[in-house]
Motif scaffolding. Structure first.
Motif, mmCIF file in Angstrom:
data_model
loop_
_atom_site.group_PDB
_atom_site.id
_atom_site.type_symbol
_atom_site.label_atom_id
_atom_site.label_comp_id
_atom_site.label_asym_id
_atom_site.label_seq_id
_atom_site.Cartn_x
_atom_site.Cartn_y
_atom_site.Cartn_z
ATOM 1 N N ARG B 11 0.838 -1.195 0.000
ATOM 2 C CA ARG B 11 0.000 0.000 0.000
ATOM 3 C C ARG B 11 0.879 1.253 0.000
ATOM 4 N NH1 ARG B 11 -1.961 2.369 4.299
ATOM 5 N NH2 ARG B 11 -3.616 3.908 4.054
ATOM 6 N N ARG B 12 1.934 1.226 0.846
ATOM 7 C CA ARG B 12 2.825 2.385 0.921
ATOM 8 C C ARG B 12 3.472 2.634 -0.442
ATOM 9 N NH1 ARG B 12 7.141 1.114 4.859
ATOM 10 N NH2 ARG B 12 5.377 0.707 6.193
ATOM 11 N N GLN B 13 3.875 1.551 -1.065
ATOM 12 C CA GLN B 13 4.501 1.649 -2.386
ATOM 13 C C GLN B 13 3.540 2.262 -3.404
ATOM 14 O OE1 GLN B 13 7.111 -1.263 -3.550
ATOM 15 N NE2 GLN B 13 7.441 -0.069 -5.400
ATOM 16 N N ASN B 14 2.289 1.788 -3.386
ATOM 17 C CA ASN B 14 1.300 2.303 -4.337
ATOM 18 C C ASN B 14 0.971 3.768 -4.081
ATOM 19 O OD1 ASN B 14 1.143 -0.063 -5.712
ATOM 20 N ND2 ASN B 14 -0.673 -0.824 -4.622
ATOM 21 N N LEU B 15 0.873 4.120 -2.798
ATOM 22 C CA LEU B 15 0.618 5.533 -2.469
ATOM 23 C C LEU B 15 1.746 6.395 -3.024
ATOM 24 C CD1 LEU B 15 -0.540 5.205 1.244
ATOM 25 C CD2 LEU B 15 -1.890 6.179 -0.611
ATOM 26 N N GLY B 16 2.978 5.948 -2.813
ATOM 27 C CA GLY B 16 4.135 6.690 -3.301
ATOM 28 C C GLY B 16 4.113 6.814 -4.818
ATOM 29 N N ALA B 17 3.771 5.707 -5.489
ATOM 30 C CA ALA B 17 3.760 5.708 -6.955
ATOM 31 C C ALA B 17 2.716 6.675 -7.492
ATOM 32 C CB ALA B 17 3.502 4.298 -7.473
ATOM 33 N N LEU B 39 -3.039 -0.284 -11.894
ATOM 34 C CA LEU B 39 -3.845 -0.711 -10.736
ATOM 35 C C LEU B 39 -5.310 -0.628 -11.132
ATOM 36 C CD1 LEU B 39 -1.933 1.369 -8.067
ATOM 37 C CD2 LEU B 39 -1.779 -1.095 -8.406
ATOM 38 N N ASN B 40 -6.158 -1.338 -10.400
ATOM 39 C CA ASN B 40 -7.559 -1.266 -10.801
ATOM 40 C C ASN B 40 -8.236 -0.024 -10.228
ATOM 41 O OD1 ASN B 40 -8.748 -1.821 -8.279
ATOM 42 N ND2 ASN B 40 -8.257 -3.978 -8.557
ATOM 43 N N ARG B 41 -9.435 0.233 -10.733
ATOM 44 C CA ARG B 41 -10.083 1.521 -10.454
ATOM 45 C C ARG B 41 -10.381 1.722 -8.986
ATOM 46 N NH1 ARG B 41 -14.938 2.309 -14.516
ATOM 47 N NH2 ARG B 41 -15.400 3.864 -12.921
ATOM 48 N N SER B 42 -10.803 0.655 -8.338
ATOM 49 C CA SER B 42 -11.177 0.829 -6.930
ATOM 50 C C SER B 42 -9.931 1.090 -6.087
ATOM 51 C CB SER B 42 -11.939 -0.395 -6.428
ATOM 52 O OG SER B 42 -11.167 -1.544 -6.649
ATOM 53 N N THR B 43 -8.784 0.475 -6.463
ATOM 54 C CA THR B 43 -7.547 0.735 -5.730
ATOM 55 C C THR B 43 -7.155 2.196 -5.874
ATOM 56 O OG1 THR B 43 -6.878 -1.487 -6.322
ATOM 57 C CG2 THR B 43 -5.190 -0.059 -5.383
ATOM 58 N N ILE B 44 -7.222 2.700 -7.119
ATOM 59 C CA ILE B 44 -6.887 4.102 -7.350
ATOM 60 C C ILE B 44 -7.792 4.991 -6.499
ATOM 61 C CG2 ILE B 44 -6.928 5.973 -9.067
ATOM 62 C CD1 ILE B 44 -4.611 4.204 -9.591
ATOM 63 N N GLY B 45 -9.080 4.646 -6.467
ATOM 64 C CA GLY B 45 -10.022 5.432 -5.676
ATOM 65 C C GLY B 45 -9.631 5.459 -4.208
ATOM 66 N N ALA B 46 -9.273 4.291 -3.669
ATOM 67 C CA ALA B 46 -8.925 4.211 -2.249
ATOM 68 C C ALA B 46 -7.616 4.956 -1.956
ATOM 69 C CB ALA B 46 -8.790 2.740 -1.846
ATOM 70 N N LEU B 47 -6.639 4.784 -2.830
ATOM 71 C CA LEU B 47 -5.345 5.463 -2.630
ATOM 72 C C LEU B 47 -5.537 6.972 -2.668
ATOM 73 C CD1 LEU B 47 -3.064 3.295 -4.979
ATOM 74 C CD2 LEU B 47 -3.077 3.259 -2.485
ATOM 75 N N THR B 48 -6.334 7.431 -3.661
ATOM 76 C CA THR B 48 -6.575 8.862 -3.791
ATOM 77 C C THR B 48 -7.261 9.408 -2.543
ATOM 78 O OG1 THR B 48 -6.927 8.419 -6.117
ATOM 79 C CG2 THR B 48 -7.446 10.615 -5.369
#
Lengths: 272, 393
Positions: B11-17, B39-48
């Motif tokens: 998760r930390r990695q994806n947030l950073g990316a 990444l899939n759409r829901s992941t992007i939504g959650a990270l954002t």
């Protein structure tokens, strides 16, 4: 750095009465590259440009644009293909502001009135896309701009129309050192943004600073078109003044077209 | 034995990316992020949502697209709120700036630097500039760090300036000095000016998308920032890239480092001014005056510029043969020298470079111009944030 030229000319002939100005000229301009067109006074550079931009009809020869044979009979045909020319005199109106100049004769309308907000936004986006930071207000008159800024406006005007090939005639003539540097960076940026750029210049520094290829005209003949990495200053000067340099350029008496694709012989390596 | 990264690390990695992507590319729609990051759409939504809650990004409606379908939300970096301080310590000037997330310079101050000023003397001056900028700070602004670009050799581990022949510094702890002076409880990262400039140009400048780049930065001396295979070349201690001290002439002029015949004695400030017969002048303005005189026809200035251009071509040919870069960027005074003497530079490069190495090399000037050291210094500070967005903010 594309392998296929955007514009390719083959076997162009052009005479004014009994004077043959261009003889079997071949020329190519590639997208994403700056092609420098060099030659002595009277070598035919301006005539060649005027043939490309549709001002002069050619006597013989082929135009290939984007892989398709085309005919260019008028400046309108050239503009429709996305070919724009910035002449040495820039053709700007001193009493109009930057936006008015950029849209002169091709104004955007909304209904019966001019669509000023759209034009201003398009002008701003074009200048921003070229990373132009020297112009303070888009509504200042061109008369208040410096030489370098005028050149910038003229170039921005040429790229505003989704142009694909921009021809610049001596863009740094009469500019000081700092402004020359800015204009050269702008020329380079046009090509890096994907346009095909043709740069006419007498200044070897400008040619070597920004060009990817150098095309040399000598008495109406194209004596060489080579990559800038394959040639030296001294060789270009020889091509311009004598039409040949080592294995490059005209060969023998009867040569009509040294379409020099061969790599340059870099043994001379002289630097003046 | 570890099996793989934990959920938390991923998760930390994806947030950073995600944050890095909007930091470099600016406002981006969620749809574009989905494609770009894989990444899939829901992941992007959650990270954002996480990043927005931390105040690092905002989401908003896009401009009218004119296409059918529900428009995708646009993710923008909080450029006005999240910022880093950036300092640039150059031979003749000190600069301080506030750079927002996304790389825009929000505010800046510039001071003259008398030659011979030590780090302990420079730190209060820069701190004063920062105090001025702080007065105009928006209330909710967050500082995530500070970065310093300095003309000198910087130890990677602690930012100690080991040797700056052009600034006259030896073992100066500028990072620590600035840290105490500023009283900001954020770490200060120090880097060599050419190293941070190439970092900036690689992230968002002329070299975006190029993985093998050499940035030549010139003032009195000359240094290079090198990116090889997409990574910054630092060397063991962080001192790599001192190309100005390549010896090019066995019995050449005396260099400030103590040797003879270093490359920078021919292409740097002293060499050019000496050849132009203006040995008592100094500074960037004096160099520009030589280029100007050459342009106006001063014969001695022309010879000096051509000679320096020829020497520049020699060194660049060596570098091109060794590193096989796809781009060489000329920054600082090297920009002016390259543009004034390109015919000589290229001719020498074309004669001396190996044909295979020359094949794809592009010679460019910096897109970020003189701001590259500041933007790059800020990148140093943002690097920590981007590695772990939620922890730092």
């Amino acid at each position: 750095m594309s392998a296929t030229p955007l514009l390719e000319l083959r076997g162009i002939d052009k005479s004014f009465g009994p004077v043959q100005v261009l003889r079997d000229v071949a020329f190519a301009a590639y997208p994403g590259e700056v092609t420098a067109l060099v030659g002595d006074n009277g070598a035919g550079k301006s005539t060649l440009v005027k043939c490309i931009s549709g001002i002069y009809p050619t006597d013989a020869g082929q135009f290939v644009f984007d892989g398709r044979p085309v005919n260019i009979h008028s400046p309108r045909d050239a503009a429709a293909l996305g070919i724009e020319v910035v002449y040495q005199d820039l053709a700007l109106c001193d009493n109009l502001d930057i936006v008015q100049n950029m849209f002169l004769g091709r104004e955007k309308r909304s209904g019966i009135v001019l669509d000023e907000p759209t034009m201003e936004q398009m002008a701003a986006e074009t200048l921003a896309g070229l990373s132009v930071r020297t112009v303070k207000s888009l509504r200042q008159h061109v008369s208040s701009l410096s030489g370098g800024q005028r050149q910038t406006v003229a170039i921005a005007k040429a790229v505003l129309w989704n142009s694909r090939l921009v021809i610049l005639d001596e863009p740094t003539a009469a500019l000081g050192v700092a402004q020359t540097a800015q204009v050269l960076e702008l020329v380079r940026r046009l090509a890096d943004n994907g346009l095909a750029v043709v740069l006419i210049s007498h200044n070897m520094n400008d040619v070597f600073a920004v060009s990817d290829r150098i095309a040399a005209l000598y008495l109406g003949q194209m004596v060489a078109q080579v990559k800038t990495t394959d040639i030296t200053h001294a060789q270009v000067v020889e091509l311009i003044t004598a039409g040949r340099s080592g294995g490059l350029g005209l060969t023998g008496e009867s040569a009509t077209n040294g379409n020099g694709a061969a790599p340059a012989d870099s043994t001379t390596g002289g630097v003046s | 034995m570890r099996v793989g990264p934990s959920q938390d690390e991923i998760r930390r990695q994806n947030l950073g990316a995600l944050l890095r992507f909007v930091h470099v590319h600016g406002a981006t729609t969620r749809a574009e992020l989905t494609t770009a990051l894989g990444l899939n759409r829901s992941t992007i939504g959650a990270l954002t949502a996480d990043l927005a809650a931390a105040g690092l990004v905002t989401e908003g409606a896009p401009r009218e697209t004119g296409r059918a379908g529900r428009p995708s939300l646009v993710v923008r970096p909080e450029s006005d709120r999240v910022f880093a301080y950036a300092y640039s310590i150059e031979v003749d000037r000190l600069r301080a700036a506030r750079v927002g997330l996304g790389g825009a310079v929000l505010d800046r101050r510039e001071l003259d630097r008398p030659r011979g000023l030590t780090a302990a003397e420079a730190a209060p001056l820069l701190a004063g500039a920062v105090k001025e900028m702080r007065q105009a700070l928006p209330e909710d602004a967050v500082c995530v760090g500070a970065g310093v670009a300095v003309c000198g050799m910087v130890r990677r581990d602690d930012g100690l300036v080991r040797l700056g022949p052009t600034t006259g510094w030896v073992d100066e702890p500028i990072g620590a000095a600035l840290g105490t002076e500023l009283g900001v409880d954020v770490p200060v990262t120090v880097g060599n000016v050419a190293d941070v400039a190439v970092f900036a140009e690689h992230a968002r400048g002329a070299a975006a998308g190029c993985d093998n780049v050499i940035y030549l930065y010139g003032d009195v001396g000359v240094g290079a920032g090198i990116i090889a295979g997409g990574r910054r070349l630092t060397g063991h201690g962080g001192y790599s890239g001192e190309v100005g001290h390549m010896v090019v002439a066995r019995d050449g002029a005396r260099c400030e480092c103590g040797n003879r015949g270093c490359w920078e004695t021919e292409i740097g400030e002293h060499g050019l001014l000496r050849a132009a017969g203006r040995s008592d002048a100094r500074g960037r303005e004096a160099m520009l005056a030589v280029f100007d005189a050459a342009d106006r026809g001063d014969a001695q200035a022309q010879i000096a510029v051509r000679q320096a251009g020829d020497w520049l071509g020699f060194g660049v040919a060596n570098l091109v043969n060794i590193f096989n870069p796809e781009m060489v960027i000329f920054g600082g005074t090297m920009r002016d020298l390259y543009l004034a003497a390109a015919a000589q530079v290229r001719s020498r490069l074309n004669s001396n470079g190996l044909p295979a190495c020359l094949e794809h090399v592009r010679l460019r000037t910096p897109k970020l111009g003189a701001d590259a050291p500041l933007v790059g210094a800020a990148e140093l500070a943002f690097d920590r944030l981007l590695a772990d967005p939620l922890d730092v903010s």
